[in-house]
Design an enzyme around this catalytic site. Structure first.
Site: not given
Ligand code: CP
Ligand code: NVA
Length: 308
Positions: A105, A132, A135, A226, A266, A294
């Site tokens: 990440r 993502h 997701q 989101d 998400c 997930r």
């Molecule tokens: N939806 C998602 O990726 O959640 P986290 O940021 O908690 O991993």
């Molecule tokens: N769009 C959000 C998704 C988190 C899972 C972010 O990037 O913070």
């Protein structure tokens, strides 16, 4: 030698490969629910680098690999220092010499691309500024379980054109599903981005763009939103909260969707901003099922990558 396969965006896969992973995930979920925990990835080790916060992604990968007989180690970037303490390529070459797969990440998609180009094991994008994919894979599973197929499903995305919606557009294209997008002026995908995200589009895929969220939601069976301010965009918060205010998913907006429509997010959500408590806590909400999926979806992905 066959090149190493990574999953940085969904279209790194061929459509048939994506479907194979999807169906594997369905079987793995069934087995798990029946109490079966076959050690299909016995002894495999997952390295997980996180430059940003996470609950679902980290836990679903770690629990998932453990169920399959493997293990995971969390590497917070403050302990690694990718590109600061050490060059990206040195971290990638060293880490991939000791683990079987890397979940990353990162703040920047480019960093994950560079990292993957130096890794000797598969790299999975666990969220970047651009995508993502894990997701979206899990979300398609949630939608499929709800309606039994993708026929006659319209997804309405209301909100930001961000990492999550980019991967959802890609998934809708590859699974041949109708997706309607509604974002404030200035927050749309560019034509080039749409072109790239829909490169592998299949029959049944349709993309419509709407200024008014109600038009996107009309006739939809999935209403998805989101956060308005993603991680890393905190400096834009004030401006974004103003621009996105008309794009809140609330009970009035949900009325435009089909009666059997579900609400998806998400997570994490900022309740009272992009979605009201009334909607996110309603019987239409599938946020918990979506988060659980997930784990099942990523198990399918891990098996596919590590068997290859
Ligand atoms: N939806 C998602 O990726 O959640 P986290 O940021 O908690 O991993
Ligand atoms: N769009 C959000 C998704 C988190 C899972 C972010 O990037 O913070």
């Amino acid at each position: 030698m066959t090149p190493i396969r990574h999953l940085l965006t969904l279209s790194d896969l061929e459509v048939e490969e994506l479907k194979a992973i999807f169906h594997e995930a369905i079987e793995l979920k069934k087995a798990y629910k029946n109490g079966v925990r076959e050690k299909l990835l016995d002894g495999k080790v997952l390295g997980m680098i996180f430059e940003k916060m996470s609950l679902r992604t980290r836990v679903s990968f770690e629990a998932g690999i453990n169920h399959l007989g493997g293990s995971a180690m969390l590497l917070e970037d403050r302990h690694v220092g990718i590109g600061t303490r050490e060059a990206i390529k040195d971290v990638a070459r060293v880490l991939s010499s000791m683990v079987d797969c890397i979940v990353f990440r990162a703040k920047s998609h480019k960093v994950v691309q560079e990292f993957a180009s130096w890794s000797s094991v598969p790299v999975i994008n666990a969220l970047t500024d651009k995508a993502h994919p894990c997701q979206a894979l899990a979300d398609m599973l949630t939608i499929y379980e709800e309606f039994g197929s993708f026929d006659d499903v319209k997804i309405a995305w209301v909100g930001d054109s961000n990492n999550v919606s980019a991967s959802l557009v890609e998934a809708a294209a590859m699974f041949g599903v109708h997706i309607a997008l509604s974002s404030p002026v200035g927050y749309h995908f560019t034509k080039e981005e749409i072109q790239e995200l829909t490169r592998l589009r299949q029959p049944g895929f349709e993309l419509s763009l709407h200024e008014n969220p109600a038009d996107a939601v009309r006739g939809a069976r999935v209403v998805y939103t989101d956060v308005w301010v993603s991680m890393g965009e905190e400096a834009e918060e004030k401006e974004r909260l103003e621009k996105f205010a008309p794009f809140q998913v609330n009970a009035a907006l949900m009325k435009h969707a089909r009666k059997d429509a579900i609400f998806m997010h998400c997570l994490p959500a900022r309740r009272g901003l992009e979605v009201t408590d009334e909607v996110i806590d309603s019987p239409q909400s599938r946020i918990v099922e979506e988060a659980e999926n997930r784990m099942h979806a990523q198990k399918g992905l891990l098996l596919w990558l590590l068997r290859n």
